[in-house]
Design a protein around this motif. Structure first.
Motif, PDB file in Angstrom:
ATOM      1  N   ASN A  69      21.347  45.599  -3.123  1.00  0.00           N
ATOM      2  CA  ASN A  69      20.233  45.655  -2.015  1.00  0.00           C
ATOM      3  C   ASN A  69      18.974  46.211  -2.718  1.00  0.00           C
ATOM      4  OD1 ASN A  69      21.793  45.129   0.221  1.00  0.00           O
ATOM      5  ND2 ASN A  69      22.556  47.171   0.635  1.00  0.00           N
ATOM      6  N   VAL A  70      19.079  47.256  -3.462  1.00  0.00           N
ATOM      7  CA  VAL A  70      17.971  47.628  -4.120  1.00  0.00           C
ATOM      8  C   VAL A  70      17.384  46.712  -4.983  1.00  0.00           C
ATOM      9  CG1 VAL A  70      16.992  49.270  -5.980  1.00  0.00           C
ATOM     10  CG2 VAL A  70      18.517  50.069  -4.360  1.00  0.00           C
ATOM     11  N   LEU A  71      18.206  45.816  -5.747  1.00  0.00           N
ATOM     12  CA  LEU A  71      17.608  44.883  -6.763  1.00  0.00           C
ATOM     13  C   LEU A  71      17.020  43.969  -6.023  1.00  0.00           C
ATOM     14  CD1 LEU A  71      20.338  44.418  -9.684  1.00  0.00           C
ATOM     15  CD2 LEU A  71      18.137  45.527  -9.586  1.00  0.00           C
ATOM     16  N   MET A  72      17.697  43.276  -4.898  1.00  0.00           N
ATOM     17  CA  MET A  72      17.142  42.288  -3.945  1.00  0.00           C
ATOM     18  C   MET A  72      15.686  42.681  -3.115  1.00  0.00           C
ATOM     19  SD  MET A  72      20.201  40.036  -2.082  1.00  0.00           S
ATOM     20  CE  MET A  72      21.241  41.592  -1.734  1.00  0.00           C
ATOM     21  N   MET A  73      15.602  43.956  -3.056  1.00  0.00           N
ATOM     22  CA  MET A  73      14.379  44.465  -2.407  1.00  0.00           C
ATOM     23  C   MET A  73      13.518  44.252  -3.657  1.00  0.00           C
ATOM     24  SD  MET A  73      13.350  48.161  -1.277  1.00  0.00           S
ATOM     25  CE  MET A  73      12.987  48.649  -2.820  1.00  0.00           C
ATOM     26  N   TYR A  74      13.633  44.587  -4.735  1.00  0.00           N
ATOM     27  CA  TYR A  74      12.623  44.668  -6.035  1.00  0.00           C
ATOM     28  C   TYR A  74      12.117  43.294  -5.952  1.00  0.00           C
ATOM     29  CZ  TYR A  74      12.389  49.619  -7.170  1.00  0.00           C
ATOM     30  OH  TYR A  74      12.170  51.059  -7.159  1.00  0.00           O
ATOM     31  N   ALA A  75      13.308  42.495  -5.967  1.00  0.00           N
ATOM     32  CA  ALA A  75      13.008  41.071  -6.392  1.00  0.00           C
ATOM     33  C   ALA A  75      11.663  40.525  -5.230  1.00  0.00           C
ATOM     34  CB  ALA A  75      14.311  40.293  -6.213  1.00  0.00           C
ATOM     35  N   VAL A  76      11.798  40.778  -4.091  1.00  0.00           N
ATOM     36  CA  VAL A  76      10.931  40.123  -3.251  1.00  0.00           C
ATOM     37  C   VAL A  76       9.558  41.212  -3.373  1.00  0.00           C
ATOM     38  CG1 VAL A  76      10.279  40.496  -0.935  1.00  0.00           C
ATOM     39  CG2 VAL A  76      12.636  39.732  -1.498  1.00  0.00           C
ATOM     40  N   LEU A  77       9.493  42.147  -3.804  1.00  0.00           N
ATOM     41  CA  LEU A  77       8.451  43.125  -4.182  1.00  0.00           C
ATOM     42  C   LEU A  77       7.776  42.490  -5.409  1.00  0.00           C
ATOM     43  CD1 LEU A  77       7.066  45.664  -2.995  1.00  0.00           C
ATOM     44  CD2 LEU A  77       8.500  46.973  -4.522  1.00  0.00           C
ATOM     45  N   ALA A  78       8.739  42.309  -6.505  1.00  0.00           N
ATOM     46  CA  ALA A  78       8.277  41.553  -7.755  1.00  0.00           C
ATOM     47  C   ALA A  78       7.681  40.584  -7.716  1.00  0.00           C
ATOM     48  CB  ALA A  78       9.105  41.903  -8.866  1.00  0.00           C
ATOM     49  N   ILE A  79       8.397  39.456  -6.890  1.00  0.00           N
ATOM     50  CA  ILE A  79       7.782  38.087  -6.677  1.00  0.00           C
ATOM     51  C   ILE A  79       6.426  38.440  -6.004  1.00  0.00           C
ATOM     52  CG2 ILE A  79       8.047  36.075  -5.454  1.00  0.00           C
ATOM     53  CD1 ILE A  79      11.297  36.146  -5.716  1.00  0.00           C
ATOM     54  N   GLY A  80       6.234  39.147  -4.852  1.00  0.00           N
ATOM     55  CA  GLY A  80       5.204  39.288  -4.376  1.00  0.00           C
ATOM     56  C   GLY A  80       3.792  39.481  -5.328  1.00  0.00           C
ATOM     57  N   LEU A  81       4.155  40.552  -6.153  1.00  0.00           N
ATOM     58  CA  LEU A  81       3.206  40.895  -7.151  1.00  0.00           C
ATOM     59  C   LEU A  81       3.111  39.674  -8.031  1.00  0.00           C
ATOM     60  CD1 LEU A  81       1.293  43.243  -8.335  1.00  0.00           C
ATOM     61  CD2 LEU A  81       3.211  43.962  -9.535  1.00  0.00           C
ATOM     62  N   ASP A  82       4.073  39.154  -8.268  1.00  0.00           N
ATOM     63  CA  ASP A  82       3.795  37.833  -9.619  1.00  0.00           C
ATOM     64  C   ASP A  82       2.916  37.037  -8.804  1.00  0.00           C
ATOM     65  OD1 ASP A  82       5.558  35.314 -10.839  1.00  0.00           O
ATOM     66  OD2 ASP A  82       4.471  36.722 -12.061  1.00  0.00           O
ATOM     67  N   ILE A  83       2.923  36.825  -7.646  1.00  0.00           N
ATOM     68  CA  ILE A  83       2.167  35.534  -7.006  1.00  0.00           C
ATOM     69  C   ILE A  83       0.691  35.896  -7.234  1.00  0.00           C
ATOM     70  CG2 ILE A  83       1.258  34.785  -4.978  1.00  0.00           C
ATOM     71  CD1 ILE A  83       3.948  34.834  -3.528  1.00  0.00           C
ATOM     72  N   LEU A  84       0.475  37.298  -6.893  1.00  0.00           N
ATOM     73  CA  LEU A  84      -1.020  37.648  -7.490  1.00  0.00           C
ATOM     74  C   LEU A  84      -1.455  37.731  -8.540  1.00  0.00           C
ATOM     75  CD1 LEU A  84      -3.707  38.554  -5.746  1.00  0.00           C
ATOM     76  CD2 LEU A  84      -2.887  40.724  -5.749  1.00  0.00           C
ATOM     77  N   LEU A  85      -0.582  38.467  -9.529  1.00  0.00           N
ATOM     78  CA  LEU A  85      -0.854  38.508 -11.051  1.00  0.00           C
ATOM     79  C   LEU A  85      -0.629  37.139 -11.733  1.00  0.00           C
ATOM     80  CD1 LEU A  85      -1.066  41.536 -10.367  1.00  0.00           C
ATOM     81  CD2 LEU A  85      -0.039  41.957 -12.572  1.00  0.00           C
ATOM     82  N   GLY A  86       0.709  36.833 -11.588  1.00  0.00           N
ATOM     83  CA  GLY A  86       1.165  35.699 -12.484  1.00  0.00           C
ATOM     84  C   GLY A  86       0.567  34.370 -12.163  1.00  0.00           C
ATOM     85  N   GLN A  87       0.731  34.138 -10.949  1.00  0.00           N
ATOM     86  CA  GLN A  87       0.420  32.838 -10.245  1.00  0.00           C
ATOM     87  C   GLN A  87      -1.058  32.534 -10.300  1.00  0.00           C
ATOM     88  OE1 GLN A  87       2.656  30.175 -10.564  1.00  0.00           O
ATOM     89  NE2 GLN A  87       2.157  29.659  -8.486  1.00  0.00           N
ATOM     90  N   ALA A  88      -1.708  33.344  -9.589  1.00  0.00           N
ATOM     91  CA  ALA A  88      -3.045  33.451  -9.424  1.00  0.00           C
ATOM     92  C   ALA A  88      -4.203  34.177 -10.434  1.00  0.00           C
ATOM     93  CB  ALA A  88      -3.743  34.014  -8.023  1.00  0.00           C
ATOM     94  N   GLY A  89      -3.440  34.703 -11.251  1.00  0.00           N
ATOM     95  CA  GLY A  89      -4.224  35.509 -12.412  1.00  0.00           C
ATOM     96  C   GLY A  89      -5.051  36.687 -11.986  1.00  0.00           C
ATOM     97  N   GLN A  90      -4.784  37.192 -10.870  1.00  0.00           N
ATOM     98  CA  GLN A  90      -5.867  38.224 -10.342  1.00  0.00           C
ATOM     99  C   GLN A  90      -4.909  39.799 -10.729  1.00  0.00           C
ATOM    100  OE1 GLN A  90      -8.884  37.611  -8.926  1.00  0.00           O
ATOM    101  NE2 GLN A  90      -7.862  35.680  -9.790  1.00  0.00           N
ATOM    102  N   VAL A 135      20.038  41.600   3.734  1.00  0.00           N
ATOM    103  CA  VAL A 135      19.202  41.678   2.476  1.00  0.00           C
ATOM    104  C   VAL A 135      19.241  40.408   1.997  1.00  0.00           C
ATOM    105  CG1 VAL A 135      18.851  42.889   0.556  1.00  0.00           C
ATOM    106  CG2 VAL A 135      19.177  44.095   2.408  1.00  0.00           C
ATOM    107  N   ALA A 136      20.457  39.691   1.656  1.00  0.00           N
ATOM    108  CA  ALA A 136      20.751  38.571   1.168  1.00  0.00           C
ATOM    109  C   ALA A 136      20.209  37.274   1.629  1.00  0.00           C
ATOM    110  CB  ALA A 136      22.020  38.390   0.812  1.00  0.00           C
ATOM    111  N   ILE A 137      20.274  37.206   3.100  1.00  0.00           N
ATOM    112  CA  ILE A 137      19.659  36.182   3.636  1.00  0.00           C
ATOM    113  C   ILE A 137      17.987  36.304   3.363  1.00  0.00           C
ATOM    114  CG2 ILE A 137      18.947  35.169   5.995  1.00  0.00           C
ATOM    115  CD1 ILE A 137      21.680  36.122   6.908  1.00  0.00           C
ATOM    116  N   ILE A 138      17.328  37.400   3.654  1.00  0.00           N
ATOM    117  CA  ILE A 138      15.966  37.524   3.289  1.00  0.00           C
ATOM    118  C   ILE A 138      15.514  37.136   2.110  1.00  0.00           C
ATOM    119  CG2 ILE A 138      14.052  39.065   3.708  1.00  0.00           C
ATOM    120  CD1 ILE A 138      15.355  40.683   5.604  1.00  0.00           C
ATOM    121  N   THR A 139      16.236  37.623   1.244  1.00  0.00           N
ATOM    122  CA  THR A 139      16.007  37.480  -0.308  1.00  0.00           C
ATOM    123  C   THR A 139      15.886  35.920  -0.538  1.00  0.00           C
ATOM    124  OG1 THR A 139      16.808  39.590  -0.783  1.00  0.00           O
ATOM    125  CG2 THR A 139      16.269  37.951  -2.602  1.00  0.00           C
TER     126      THR A 139
END
Lengths: 301, 318, 258
Positions: free
Chosen positions: B36-57, B164-168
């Protein structure tokens, strides 16, 4: 609030402000030269303080040597970090944003590694304080009472800043360092060994922060986590100076020291914690180049 | 970065869904908690990556949105009995709105200044979580009340795991679609060259704000997920340590790449647990190991683990 | 169609104390290749950057198809039908060749839901990819379709820049020093390409260039800038003979028969 309390707050603010100024200088020197924000800034201060403690307690050196030990020790650590880590990171080509990110993450790693290493020594588990160098009754300066230690802090900080100024303005190496920071490619073409310069920059910056640590260690409780408390104020100070301006950083540091003390007296001690963040956000939104920075650079197409 | 994600890439998500329902029967509660913890971090990390890694901000206000989503979902449930299925989207929406508000001034800043200002905002948000005791109960935190998901009250990690798995899985799938869409290309173009983006008809400012808003929504979703399997939320979760952890996950794993981010989540997310089993007094070494991992990865794999693997593969082809 | 497709009218651009462009006017007729030449620092890039709306002129107007473009935001320019390449080849380095062209084609790609599948999405993306591939084929870059832009050699990168600009189906194409750094063989190919784009496809081209061999061969009309002011304008033969231009330094590679 009585004017006495105001003056006292001001004076105390200037004292802590001088320390923040030193740390801010450390951050700005590195940023100006390498565009890297040193997120290990707080930990560098902490290690400096502990080196000082080691010199004082373990080696039983006198205070002058303590400062020397701390400064030289931190210089070496900074230089080593640059030579071993940053050199390698930079060497991995692919220019652009990703290299800066890698370097910043490396500094974050440095911070944690330093913390982790210091924690290994059982001695550091307890919160301690460096024995002050100057004992005795407080000195009276007009309406204000200052601890001797505090006066020493201001004197030492000012001397350091002066020395730094003279170094950058008048010595050959200092000018070469400035040239490198302004235009690395041109400096390289003229024969300045850029890598050595970068190493010196890191060494000097860490030495500065280390001395700041020894100065703080005499005032505030020392612990492995102490870096986190000071670093945010130093960041705010550097931001006020526009992160590219050394006198600006000094001004910012002293300003923040004063603000911190006055806010604590007038508003609440809780507000102190958030004040630096508000300052950072305000300055960056209204005037990103800080109070002293020049025009924001526009990239030529 | 065009077309749609292939079935091959979507299949693992289906597997995740299956695992989500099947695994709880066979595996101890503790491992489900980790999952559960890892999946939550996955969603959190992907969100940050959209801003940093994808959009470069390079913006670091992420933990503020995480906290907003978390507190909102938890409090909506406690105060007004709002079930998770409604509370979580509402929390995510709120987080997204705050993110959009922040983006308006923030997108005028560049590089260093953007990072500092947004980080200051995140710390400011944490201060608010600590000080607004009327709502957040300050440093004492809020005791989370088990929420009902489609009628079933989720009390344990076992019960939370499938949800959690479904959401992830849904979040990752949506991300895959987004990255291959016109929006994904727009973001990448903004990251690579704002001049080219503008000359190609891309409204750079709008794209940046969108990326901010998206990252806020993702963080808000992660915040909601948090309430499913944690019993307690307090401001500690939303500070410097967390943002550094999430940032490390995406940089060590591979900035801008979905597989990279997931690798980073698994490695850095499991690190404390691995240390705990391997070295008994792990706490002492945790910071040192963590710091060394960051330093060494940047020295030898500055594009992250996934970037390293991919680079190696290409070299072998030649 | 009468009247110029595109014109700058009395454009002045001032940066602080520096006057980059002074009362500069230029008309570009549709279906022609118009070259803008002049020594370094003459203000040529400033002209392009004004058109791209990265800068705003201090005075004067810029008109496209009879309408002023000065109200437009930078990202609206390509929608109007104006595309450009960049002097420093600003490509999306970590994206593939195909993706770069898709970025350029953005104004022509319809909207769809970004986070979920749909038949509309599938159709739009497939069409876009096909169009991009056709463009790459014409530019002889189709073989590099999935290669990252940063891995291409210089000549191919320049070609990719042009393909990206063409992807939005512009009516006016601005090329910023397309021949810089190219070998003679590549310059000849560029010559042919420009001729084809203009004569066959009717795209109006404005060319900022230093390489005289290309300018003389391909331009219908030449405008000469020096220190932000127009010092000469006319057909290649006139310009070649103009004393003012010769005096103001014609630039490199002037092996065009005098």
């Amino acid at each position: 609030m009585s004017s006495f309390a105001l003056y006292q707050g001001l004076a105390n603010g200037i004292v802590t402000g001088c320390v923040y100024a030193l740390i801010a200088l450390s951050l700005v020197i590195i940023f100006k030269s390498t565009d890297v924000i040193n997120f290990a800034g707080g930990e560098v201060v902490m290690v400096g303080a502990y080196l000082g403690m080691a010199a004082l307690v373990y080696f039983e050196l006198n205070y002058v040597l303590v400062f020397l030990f701390g400064a030289v020790g931190m210089f070496v650590i900074g230089a080593l970090f640059d030579r071993i880590v940053l050199h390698k990171v930079l060497g991995r080509a692919t220019p652009g944003q990703s290299i800066l990110v890698a370097m910043v993450i490396a500094t974050v790693g440095l911070g944690f590694a330093m913390k982790g290493t210091v924690r290994l020594f059982h001695y550091t588990e307890e919160v301690r304080r460096l024995t002050p160098a100057f004992r005795g009754p407080p000195i009276e300066l007009g309406p204000v009472f200052l601890q001797r230690q505090d006066v020493a802090i201001v004197v030492i900080a000012v001397l350091l800043m002066l020395a730094l100024f003279l170094f950058f303005q008048f010595t050959f190496i200092g000018k070469a360092l400035r040239a490198t920071s302004q235009n690395p490619k041109a400096a390289m073409l003229v024969g300045v060994p850029v890598q050595v310069m970068r190493l010196l920059i890191w060494g000097i910056a860490c030495a500065l922060a280390g001395v700041a640590g020894i100065l703080i260690g005499g005032k505030l409780p020392m612990s492995v986590d102490m870096g986190g408390n000071v670093i945010i104020l130093s960041f705010a100070a550097a931001v006020i100076g526009g992160f590219t301006n050394l006198p600006g950083a000094v001004f910012g540091g002293i300003m923040l020291g004063i603000i911190q003390n006055l806010v604590g007296i007038t508003i609440s001690s809780q507000a102190i914690a958030v004040a630096p963040f508000v300052v950072i956000m305000l300055v960056l939104t209204i005037r990103p180049q800080g109070l002293f920075g020049g025009q924001v650079r526009i990239k030529k197409v | 970065m065009y077309g749609s994600p292939s079935l091959g890439r979507l299949l693992p998500l289906l597997a995740l869904l299956v695992v989500g329902f099947v695994l709880p029967r066979y595996v101890a509660e503790y491992y489900l908690y980790l999952g559960n913890v890892l999946m939550m971090y996955a969603v959190l990390a992907i969100g940050l990556d959209i801003l940093l890694g994808q959009a470069g901000q390079f913006a670091f206000a992420h933990t503020a949105f995480f906290g907003i989503g978390c507190y909102a979902t938890a409090l909506l449930n406690i105060r007004w009995g709002v079930p998770f299925v409604i509370g979580m989207p509402l929390g995510a929406l709120l987080a997204g709105m705050v993110a959009t508000l922040i983006a308006l001034p923030a997108t005028r800043l560049r590089d260093v200044y953007l990072g500092l200002a947004t980080y200051a905002f995140a710390e400011g948000a944490q201060w608010v979580f600590n000080s607004w005791t009327a709502v957040t109960n300050g440093a004492d935190g809020v005791r989370i009340q088990p929420s009902s998901v489609f009628g079933i009250v989720v009390r344990t990690d076992t019960q939370a795991f499938p949800v959690v798995a479904i959401i992830t899985a849904l979040v990752i799938a949506a991300t895959m679609y987004m990255m291959t869409s016109r929006l994904g290309r727009d973001m990448a173009a903004v990251r690579e060259s704002e001049h080219v983006a503008m000359a190609s008809g891309i409204d750079v400012r709008r794209v940046k704000i969108t990326a901010f808003a998206l990252s806020g929504v993702y963080a808000g979703i992660a915040g909601g997920m948090f309430t499913l399997f944690q019993s307690f939320v307090n401001p500690e979760q939303f500070g410097f340590v967390t943002i550094v952890l999430v940032l490390s996950m995406i940089v060590v794993g591979g900035l801008g790449t979905l597989p990279g981010v997931l690798i980073g989540v698994v490695i850095l997310g499991l690190l404390p647990e691995v240390l705990r089993t391997v070295m008994r007094s792990f706490q002492i070494y945790q910071e040192l190991v963590y710091g060394l991992i960051l330093i060494l990865t940047m020295m030898f794999m500055p594009r992250g683990i996934w970037g390293f693997i991919r680079g190696h593969g290409q070299r072998k082809k030649k | 169609m009468s009247g110029p497709l595109f014109s700058l009218r009395n454009v002045t651009v001032q940066f602080g104390g520096l006057r980059a462009l002074n009362d500069f006017s230029m008309d570009v007729q549709p279906g022609t290749i118009h070259a803008l030449i002049g020594p370094n620092g003459a203000g040529k890039s400033t002209v392009f950057n004004c058109i791209s709306r990265f800068y705003t002129p201090t005075a004067g107007d810029i008109q496209f198809d009879g309408k002023s473009i000065l109200r437009a935001a930078p990202h609206e320019i390509s929608r109007l039908g104006i595309a450009r390449t960049f002097q420093n080849i600003e490509l999306c380095k970590r994206m593939t060749v195909l993706e770069n062209v898709l970025v350029g084609a953005q104004p022509t790609i319809g909207r769809y839901g970004s986070f979920w599948p749909s038949p509309r999405r599938g159709r739009i993306e497939a069409e876009a990819v096909k169009a991009a591939e056709a463009l790459l084929e014409q530019g002889n870059l189709l073989a590099y379709r999935d290669v990252h832009a940063e891995e291409l050699d210089f000549g191919h990168q320049k070609m990719l820049d042009v393909c990206r600009a063409l992807a939005c189906r512009p009516r006016l194409l601005l090329l910023d020093e397309p021949a810089a750094g190219l070998r003679n063989r590549e310059i000849a190919a560029l010559d042919a390409l420009l001729a084809e784009l203009c004569r066959t496809r009717g795209i109006t081209i404005v060319l900022v260039e230093h390489v005289m061999q290309l300018v003389m061969a391909v331009a219908d009309e030449i405008t000469v800038l020096n220190f932000g002011e127009k010092i000469a304008e006319g057909k290649p033969a006139e310009i070649r003979a103009s004393p003012q231009v010769i005096e103001a330094y014609l630039g490199k590679g002037s092996h065009a028969a005098a």
